[in-house]
Structure formats: structure tokens, C-alpha cells
Design an enzyme around this catalytic site. Structure first.
Site, short mmCIF file in Angstrom:
data_model
loop_
_atom_site.label_atom_id
_atom_site.label_comp_id
_atom_site.label_asym_id
_atom_site.label_seq_id
_atom_site.Cartn_x
_atom_site.Cartn_y
_atom_site.Cartn_z
N ASP A 49 0.83 -1.20 0.00
CA ASP A 49 0.00 0.00 0.00
C ASP A 49 0.87 1.26 0.00
O ASP A 49 1.92 1.31 0.66
CB ASP A 49 -0.89 -0.02 1.25
CG ASP A 49 -2.02 0.97 1.19
OD1 ASP A 49 -2.46 1.32 0.08
OD2 ASP A 49 -2.49 1.40 2.27
N HIS A 50 0.46 2.28 -0.73
CA HIS A 50 1.05 3.63 -0.72
C HIS A 50 2.57 3.63 -0.61
O HIS A 50 3.14 4.08 0.39
CB HIS A 50 0.47 4.44 0.43
CG HIS A 50 -0.90 4.94 0.18
ND1 HIS A 50 -1.20 5.90 -0.78
CD2 HIS A 50 -2.08 4.60 0.75
CE1 HIS A 50 -2.50 6.12 -0.78
NE2 HIS A 50 -3.06 5.35 0.14
N HIS A 72 -7.42 9.48 4.92
CA HIS A 72 -6.83 8.47 5.79
C HIS A 72 -7.01 8.87 7.26
O HIS A 72 -7.12 10.06 7.57
CB HIS A 72 -5.33 8.33 5.51
CG HIS A 72 -5.04 7.74 4.16
ND1 HIS A 72 -4.05 8.23 3.33
CD2 HIS A 72 -5.58 6.69 3.51
CE1 HIS A 72 -4.01 7.52 2.22
NE2 HIS A 72 -4.93 6.58 2.30
N GLY A 73 -7.00 7.87 8.12
CA GLY A 73 -7.11 8.14 9.54
C GLY A 73 -8.56 8.36 9.96
O GLY A 73 -9.50 8.09 9.20
N HIS A 79 -9.98 4.59 -0.71
CA HIS A 79 -9.09 4.77 0.43
C HIS A 79 -9.83 5.52 1.53
O HIS A 79 -10.82 6.18 1.29
CB HIS A 79 -7.84 5.53 0.00
CG HIS A 79 -6.92 4.73 -0.86
ND1 HIS A 79 -5.64 4.39 -0.46
CD2 HIS A 79 -7.09 4.16 -2.07
CE1 HIS A 79 -5.06 3.66 -1.41
NE2 HIS A 79 -5.93 3.51 -2.40
N GLY A 80 -9.32 5.39 2.75
CA GLY A 80 -9.95 6.07 3.87
C GLY A 80 -11.29 5.48 4.21
O GLY A 80 -12.23 6.20 4.58
N SER A 109 -12.11 3.47 6.77
CA SER A 109 -12.45 3.45 8.20
C SER A 109 -13.21 4.72 8.58
O SER A 109 -12.70 5.83 8.43
CB SER A 109 -11.18 3.34 9.05
OG SER A 109 -10.46 2.16 8.76
#
Length: 286
Positions: free
Chosen positions: A82-83, A179-180, A207-208, A210
Site C-alpha cells: 500500500d502507498h 486516511h485516519g 481509500h480512507g 475506516s
């Protein structure tokens, strides 16, 4: 069912409009837990490793764990980097058996990103591996990578040109995701996913993941988000379940590491099962 390619996992999800959990693991316990959860849910799974995890554990050690834990596994699984902005880490992982990578040159000008991604795709094909691409940084810092500053989004034409010229297998657009942990409910550009999918027959990586709502997941998956990244939720599950167990151990003055491992592993398995049900991938890996 053996370890399979990213394309063989995301293509059916894209065509049938369900999402596959793509979960960032941090060690052997979380790897074991996500695999067991996928098997229990009968769900395909993409196991992801950050550059930070690769460097802290070591690519050969992670690869050995992966081979041992996926031997004879009953659902389709893939191993994804990832990334990663570091070409040397990309090469190291491909050599050690990762069958998918996200080369992240989103901090560079688009044309430089494009040229480098073409080289990565060429290298990945030599190993029979696939590539995820992105041209816009996803807001937020994850495992020491990224920025809290929201990057400008490129036009649809620029995105399509990148997809066409690089030959990436999956594309990760910036659509207001981050993200986060989200500080407030994100405003997502659903139409951008639809525009990309309408113009090009390519699975979208979200992505992101969560912290998004079930409604947001459903809407994005229905529009073509076939790969759904989960990192923060895994880390929180791992650390909070550890914290709860250790607090209980302190109360009763009983220190038994295997029971800690069992509790953490069960929490991780439950997370994966719940995600598979929410994304519609449960039962799809049977």
C-alpha cells in the site's frame, strides 16, 4: 484455493458490484486474524502492508509468514503493498512475492508520476503482478506517509489519460475521502467514481474507508468501488482489544500471553467478518 491475482479478486467484485475488504495488517497476529476472518466469512480478501510495516518486520519475514498462513487457504487472497513512493521497496516486495502494489507518486507532478508508474507497471508484469495507481494524494497521514493538506484534484481527462497510458489495473481517485479518523462527516464526490467507471472499465479503490457510514459504502460500491481499504479500524481494533485484555489481566493479576493473543485475534476476525457482510463480499469466496 491458492493465492490469486488482484485482478481475479477485484474484477468479479467490480462487475457484480460488491466490495472486497483490503486490510492493512501490522504483524503476524493481525495477518492470522484477517485471514481467519475471511475464511469464516467465505470472503475474498486483499491483505495490505504499509511501507512502515515492510521496513519494521522485513519483506522476507512477511513473505514467509504469508506463505505459511495462506497454504491451503479456502478463499481467494492477494498480498498488496500500500502507498509506496519508494521504488526500491516496490522491487523488494515484488521479488518476495507481493502480487500487487500501489506505487504512490502522487506528490510529484502528474507527468513525472505517469512516467514512473509506467516503469512500475512494466516491472510488476515481469512478476505477474498488478498495479494500483493514483495521481492525487489522499488527505491524511497513514503510517508516516501523506499530508493533512487536501491536494487539488485533477480533471477527468487527466485521470483517464493516466489510466490509459500507464495500464494500471485499479485506480484510486480522491473524492473527499481521507486516511485516519474523520474529524467530521466527509462530503464525498460520488459522481467522480461514476464518471471514471463510465469512461473506463476499471475497478476503483476506495481509500480512507475506516469511519465511512454503511450508506456511503453502499453508494460507492454500487458505482464501482471494488477495493475498500481499511487501516485505521484494524489498528484501533488491535490496540483497543489488547488494552482491554491487559486492563482485565491487571485487575485479576493474571498474566497469560496466549489468552491475550486469542482475544486480539478474535476481535480482528470479527472486524473482518463484519466488513465482509457490510461490503457484500461474504459468501463470494466460497
Amino acid at each position: 484455493m491458492p493465492v490469486t491475482s488482484l485482478n481475479d479478486i477485484v474484477r468479479p467484485a467490480f462487475e457484480e458490484r460488491y466490495g472486497v475488504p483490503a486490510i492493512n495488517i501490522v504483524n503476524d497476529l493481525t495477518l492470522e486474524g484477517v485471514l481467519e476472518g475471511a475464511v469464516e466469512a467465505k470472503s475474498p480478501l486483499i491483505v495490505q502492508t504499509s511501507v512502515k510495516t515492510v521496513r519494521s518486520v522485513g519483506a522476507p519475514v512477511l513473505a514467509a509468514m504469508w506463505r505459511a498462513m495462506t497454504a491451503g487457504i479456502e478463499v481467494p487472497v492477494a498480498l498488496h503493498l500500500d502507498h509506496c513512493p519508494d521504488r526500491a521497496v516496490v522491487t523488494e516486495c515484488l521479488r518476495n512475492g507481493w502480487n500487487s502494489v500501489l506505487f504512490d507518486a502522487s506528490a510529484l507532478p502528474v507527468q513525472e508520476n505517469l512516467a514512473l508508474t509506467i516503469e512500475v507497471v512494466r516491472e510488476a508484469r515481469e512478476y505477474g503482478a498488478q498495479v494500483e495507481g493514483e495521481i492525487e494524494a489522499i488527505t491524511g497521514i497513514e503510517d508516516g506517509h501523506g499530508s493533512d493538506e487536501e491536494a487539488a484534484r485533477e480533471s477527468l481527462e487527466v485521470s483517464l489519460d493516466f489510466i490509459d497510458r500507464t495500464g494500471v489495473d485499479v485506480f484510486a481517485p480522491s473524492i473527499g475521502n481521507a486516511h485516519g479518523a474523520y474529524k467530521e462527516a466527509p462530503v464525498l464526490d460520488y459522481d467522480r467514481v461514476s464518471q471514471l467507471v463510465s469512461a473506463r472499465d476499471i475497478p476503483i479503490a476506495l481509500h480512507g474507508g475506516s469511519g465511512l457510514s454503511s450508506e456511503q459504502f453502499r453508494e460507492l460500491i454500487s458505482r464501482g468501488a471494488a477495493k475498500v481499504n481499511i487501516s485505521t479500524a484494524l489498528k484501533e481494533t488491535f490496540m483497543k482489544s489488547s488494552l482491554e485484555h491487559l486492563a482485565q489481566a491487571e485487575r485479576i493479576d493474571r498474566w497469560d500471553p496466549p489468552t491475550l493473543f486469542d482475544d486480539v485475534s478474535q476481535a480482528v476476525r470479527t472486524l473482518v467478518i463484519d466488513l465482509a457482510k457490510e461490503f457484500g463480499s461474504a459468501g463470494r469466496g466460497a
